[in-house]
Design a protein around this motif. Sequence first.
Motif: not given
Length: 436
Positions: A205-210, A229-233
């Motif tokens: 959710v903070q944009g820290k997918n990696k 869904k979370l990857i595109k959040a």
Amino acid sequence: MQRLKKDYKKAPISSIHLRLYLAIILGQIACGYALGISGTALAEAQHVIQINGAWQGLLGAGSLIGLAGSALMGRLADQIGRRGMLMINMYLFALLSLAQLWTTNLWILFIIRILLGLMIAIDYTVGNSLLVEWLPAKESGKFQSRLIIYWTVGFILSYVSGITIHGFGDLTWQVVLASSAVPGLIAAGYRSIFRLPASPTWLAVQGKNKTAQKVIQKHLGKRWGLSLKLIKAKPADSISVTTLLSPKYRRQTLVGGGFYALQAFAFFGISIFLPVLLKDMHIGNQHISGLIYNACMMIGVLVGTVIFKKISRRAFLIGSFFLSMLALLALVIGSSLSSYVQIAIFALFSIILSAGLTLDYPYPTELFDDQVRASGVGTCITISRFGAASGTFLLPVLTGIGGARLSMLVCVVILALGGLICLLWAPETSPRFKKK
């Protein structure tokens, strides 16, 4: 590659889930103990220092007032993450517990109890959010509903400790208060040895997918990852009370906070000052009656975990309010009944009300989505603590004015109001019973 990974929220229960769950369980035991210990400690303090009903109520409500900081803790957790706050709060909890040994100044004790409540707020709000963000979606409700069992274990242990700790002279009541340091240190030590994982959901959710993917693969294996869904959040915006009171979340916030507050008013008011009530009611040996009440509390939460899996959340909420109201009303109007019958009714009330506590953890978290969960749950807990603090403060005062019957009659009205609110507005959140 990220899209080929299986959603980590569908992974089977593994060691990381169980380790995290035990970390939260130990915190719940410590929290239940600290909240329950004030009643027996203050009953003992009456023999040593001058303390009136108002001060009894204030000190009993102090940690509950501190818990009103749950909304602040939830917002902070949504901004900085969950793990760090949960790694340190139980150490501070233990230090504050021990600090109660060094003063008899009522104002200082009141401040210490408020600060203890803030530490408890972290476990309630942040711990529950971290847990639900790691547990498999299908298992989350079941595991959360069981947390109240461990909280109740702590609450009952506090009553047993309070009536068995002796031999410290005029310091006994302070030793009783400070004894909450023991479960606090156990929880803190475990979290230091078995370090808590970060929340992949929060990271995403903070944009820290990696970073989130690395955390998942470290603990669950390379086949698991974030959902699409979370990857595109999008990175989460700052969550405010205005957001939680917007049309999208207003019903969830008001119902979540309202049911929790009214339930907590009756539960904490009666349970924390059980010694005061039993003394005024004259229904047999106080310690034995208290142990029966607390044993029935445990029976109630165990029954509640079974009912939780069988019926809808909404029906459970409504039933727990109205049935506990009827049991307490029978006790109020049955003052001429024998002591045995009164104890039996009081025990039934304890079972029904405690069964309803099973919803306190899963229901608020189910009301809110990932982006606002910690803030939403924190706000509900904040609202609920005003109810809990009010009940805890008013009960010894009302008992002093009109006896135990007056206190219980007020609780009857509160429970009726809670049942009515749930009947009119409580949404269904159970995956089994929610309309598609």
